[in-house]
Scaffold this active site. Sequence first.
Site, PDB file in Angstrom:
ATOM      1  N   LYS A  57       6.847  46.347  31.168  1.00  0.00           N
ATOM      2  CA  LYS A  57       6.963  46.329  29.703  1.00  0.00           C
ATOM      3  C   LYS A  57       6.455  44.990  29.184  1.00  0.00           C
ATOM      4  O   LYS A  57       6.483  43.977  29.902  1.00  0.00           O
ATOM      5  CB  LYS A  57       8.430  46.516  29.286  1.00  0.00           C
ATOM      6  N   SER A 259       8.998  11.934  17.094  1.00  0.00           N
ATOM      7  CA  SER A 259       9.154  11.222  15.829  1.00  0.00           C
ATOM      8  C   SER A 259      10.546  11.415  15.271  1.00  0.00           C
ATOM      9  O   SER A 259      11.182  12.448  15.479  1.00  0.00           O
ATOM     10  CB  SER A 259       8.118  11.744  14.817  1.00  0.00           C
ATOM     11  N   THR A 347      11.195   8.313   1.193  1.00  0.00           N
ATOM     12  CA  THR A 347       9.884   8.168   1.813  1.00  0.00           C
ATOM     13  C   THR A 347       8.971   7.321   0.927  1.00  0.00           C
ATOM     14  O   THR A 347       8.850   7.578  -0.274  1.00  0.00           O
ATOM     15  CB  THR A 347       9.238   9.545   2.037  1.00  0.00           C
ATOM     16  N   TYR A 363     -13.071  12.798   7.411  1.00  0.00           N
ATOM     17  CA  TYR A 363     -13.592  14.167   7.327  1.00  0.00           C
ATOM     18  C   TYR A 363     -14.355  14.410   6.020  1.00  0.00           C
ATOM     19  O   TYR A 363     -14.560  15.559   5.635  1.00  0.00           O
ATOM     20  CB  TYR A 363     -12.436  15.175   7.435  1.00  0.00           C
ATOM     21  N   HIS A 760      13.714  24.576   6.864  1.00  0.00           N
ATOM     22  CA  HIS A 760      15.149  24.473   7.095  1.00  0.00           C
ATOM     23  C   HIS A 760      15.584  25.446   8.175  1.00  0.00           C
ATOM     24  O   HIS A 760      15.073  26.561   8.271  1.00  0.00           O
ATOM     25  CB  HIS A 760      15.924  24.777   5.805  1.00  0.00           C
ATOM     26  N   GLY A 783      24.379  39.006 -13.750  1.00  0.00           N
ATOM     27  CA  GLY A 783      24.484  38.309 -15.025  1.00  0.00           C
ATOM     28  C   GLY A 783      24.073  36.855 -14.998  1.00  0.00           C
ATOM     29  O   GLY A 783      24.217  36.158 -15.995  1.00  0.00           O
TER      30      GLY A 783
END
Length: 1101
Positions: A57, A259, A347, A363, A760, A783
């Site tokens: 399988k 990291s 950051t 690039y 997350h 509501g």
Amino acid sequence: MSAKAISEQTGKKFLYNNNTLAAVQNRFRYVNVTPATDLNRLAQEHPWLLTERLVVKPDQLIKRRGKLGLVGINLDLQGVKEWLKGHLMKEITVGRAKGVLKNFLIEPFVPHTQDEEFYVCIYATREADHVLFYHEGGVEVGDVDAKAQRLTVAVDDKLSDAQVKEQLLTHVPDDKKDVLASFIVGLFNLYEDLYFTYLEINPLVVTKDGVYVLDLAGKIDATADFICKVKWGDVEFPPPFGREAYPEEAYIADLDAKSGASLKLTLLNPQGRIWTMVAGGGASVVYSDTICDLGGVDELANYGEYSGAPSEQQTYDYAKTILSLMTREKHPEGKVLIIGGSIANFTNVAATFKGIVRAIKDYQGPLKEHEVSIFVRRGGPNYQEGLRVMGEVGKTTGIPIHVFGTETHMTAIVGMALGHRPIPNLPPVAVHTANFLLNANNSPMTPASSRTASFSEPKTANDVTPPKKSKAGLPPEAQASSVCSGAKATTLFSSHTKAIVWGMQTRAVQGMLDFDYVCSRDQPSVAAIVYPFTGDHKQKFYWGHKEILVPVYKNMADAMKKHPEVDVMISFASLRSAYDSTLEAMQYPQVHTIAIIAEGIPEAQTRKLIKIADEKGVTIIGPATVGGIKPGCFKIGNTGGMLDNILASKLYRPGSVAYVSRSGGMSNELNNIISRSTDGVYEGVAIGGDRYPGTTFMDHVLRYQDTPGIKMIVVLGEIGGTDEYKICQGIKDEVITKPVVCWCIGTCATMFASEVQFGHAGACAHQASETAVAKNQALRDAGAYVPKSFDELGDVIKSVYDDLVAKGTIVPAQEVPPPTVPMDYSWARELGLIRKPASFMTSICDERGQELIYAGMAITEVFKEEMGIGGVLGLLWFQRRLPRYACQFIEMCLMVTADHGPAVSGAHNTIVCARAGKDLISSLTSGLLTIGDRFGGALDAAAKQFSKAFDSGMLPMEFVNKMKKDGKLIMGIGHRVKSINNPDMRVQILKDFVKQHFPSTQLLDYALEVEKITTSKKPNLILNVDGFIGVAFVDLLRTCGGFTRDEADEFVEIGALNGIFVLGRSMGFIGHYLDQKRLKQGLYRHPWDDISYVLPEHMSM
């Protein structure tokens, strides 16, 4: 992410290796087949294939293989080969996912009858683990959720045979109950021990011979690697069926592992024209949603995110990977790159953008050739400089780059990129980061106080009574009886809240104190810091214009005892130590709120913390969060960003709107949106991105409902989980009566052909009700005010707010300017606003560059000079004529230890003595006297620590965990400047030589394995030059043939390795002495402005 699916082969290997599951019969009888497998050699390598009937399988996370005709049953080996020829490398479609079959599993066929098949499944929820059992199994088992027997095992509880028999095996024949009960209990113990989050066996076959596990599916908590590495071994996590595993994804995953930041990349359609490079886990989902909402789902090439303050080099590596992928194939319409993000909390945007700019320059040719347009939107610390640099590179390269800041809605650039909205020619320019130090009202006086009441309530509403002090002299157990167990506070923070910060996070603490000051608090909110790796001392911080001292304690007990007014703990502990430190904090009844910042805590540990917190009435915010903020009162760590954002979003005083979000980055974006649409934020909490946050949306919504100053509530939900349905029910039952504006991000997930795990850990739907689309509709039906997309969230918030103002529910108050706070020296220097004269001059050494330089010669050039010191040293120290390679190694050690600049303590002492007119010996001795445990003494210590661990047979992970548990630093690990991504050339040079010339490097190899573990936690926890020399020298002494083992160990014990440092560094000290004399430097006096004069109050008066 945390819960990751494993292959069936991996799951069965876990089972077969477990000795408690003795009843399992088909152990270690499987063969893995891939396109690289030689089918003709199978029988030779696995002789049992010739004597058994077989099953074959695919093993690629495909559900319901039997119903899809993807299982070959009761075949001989030739039949298996024929079956594989018809399926191997065949493209099939499963649901909406299209993929190629390329990984197969061959196992023995187990003859059995239908009544011998059973179904068992174990899975986790927030409060418990659930064991499902059904007395029928196999392909036609049907809806087991509806008809299976179910046993709930509360977190931290155990499972017994009696429970299983009584609640699960009621329809099982008596002769099979004992073996099944024993197996299920053993399976549950394995599930817990190996940190499974999901484990399903269907069918489980029970015959007279025992138990057979036929088909298995499982998920394990990948964040538990540091606990389970020895038990798991090396685990490969296959991608979902229909999505290929690309080498670029593996490369980014490797960068991520090395990291402290978060780097994620998933390729959806490499031929697509829409590419993203988004900062933040929540923001990355929002951008993907918006692209799909605007019709770009088929052209969306990738999903990914970078967050957690990655370095310039890490961002460069991430960006060049994206640019390389998007410039491989041309698209007739050209391509777009969306570089987006919410408003960062901590950051440095300019630093990360420098890495992206470097990649764009590299690039620029391919980017122009492929007609790439780039759209940028970002906010946060130093974002103005980042946007300026990004705009400049567009002008210099000719690449169309459109740049926007916080004045532009976060996702507006998506509509611009896809042609749905015009591109503004000159967007408004936001004020510079530096402007927050100027007085906002142009008055020469700083306002004495800021408004502390909400726009919609009297000013006294926030001046609540300080929390009652605990009895500091009593142990936690003695106080427990006086605390109401299980009752959580409605008000978490006030203007009197005091916190203890776990971890030496000076930037976060300074940010909290600046926030306190700008909110006109009477006292700082940080009472103390707990940091186990130093002794008790005082740490200097700023309170407005003046300096203050905050106490730092080695252990939490002392901090709690001396600061009974503290009721909040903010934990910056690592993912490895967060569990233990949080458990310890909950022993103290005075603590009612704990914020856990760390990401990557195993779910099983988090669930235990939640259970204990609920029992003790403690509110947990996090894990995996930036925290929360209550304007005018208190903020957690880096929440809200720097002061310019605090002022821009008016977070220095309360408004009328409270919010709760999963994402930390998106919470700051909500601060921005709410401040632009309403009178501002009253309170905001980011509960964290993990599957099981310490508190839920509903916990905070109910708090907000009970808080008079809050007039409307904003909820930013997310795909995955069912917490939002509790809000729906609360609205229907009129438990929640205040207006609720809600939007769940992740609507794009239902448009993707294969499952995508977003940034997350909890952002993944396991059933239809967990999708963002379903939750948004349910909220709308209940509501709540639900916009059509995130783009319209600000408009809906404004509409609800305006209606409340019109009704008189909210009465906007007059703005009061906040006090001003001066900018820190380090930040002002980074922005290029100031300059400072140097205290020293030196012409012999420069350690700031890529490699060490002595008197103008690079360290690599120094090694080309053949100096015979090693031979002399071998004779004088070791009374041996050492092999040539050993002499060379000693010389190399002396060269690299000779000097490391004028700033270190030894050289500093030598220079000061020389400038005082002292002689050479006095100056040199002054420098040498600084050598000890804190400076230069790591060679001996590293050699002893690593040798002891290696000789005792301790695994590297066990060694790291033991040192962590004992609260000890691993000597020889860590560097202030260098990291795994910015390696120390000295270590690389030595390593290359040792690997080439040493007969054996057992201890060095062991130390490098330890380095892999430590750098996965923090990239600068590398094996430094002291540690390298220490372990390599042990290998040299043990294997060069000149010493017995006892002699080698004795040389380490008596300090020979530190002698290498003393001798090497003496050359540098003497050089500094001569240099100062040659430069005719006068008497040195330290400048006053570099000294803080902190005197007792009565003395200063």
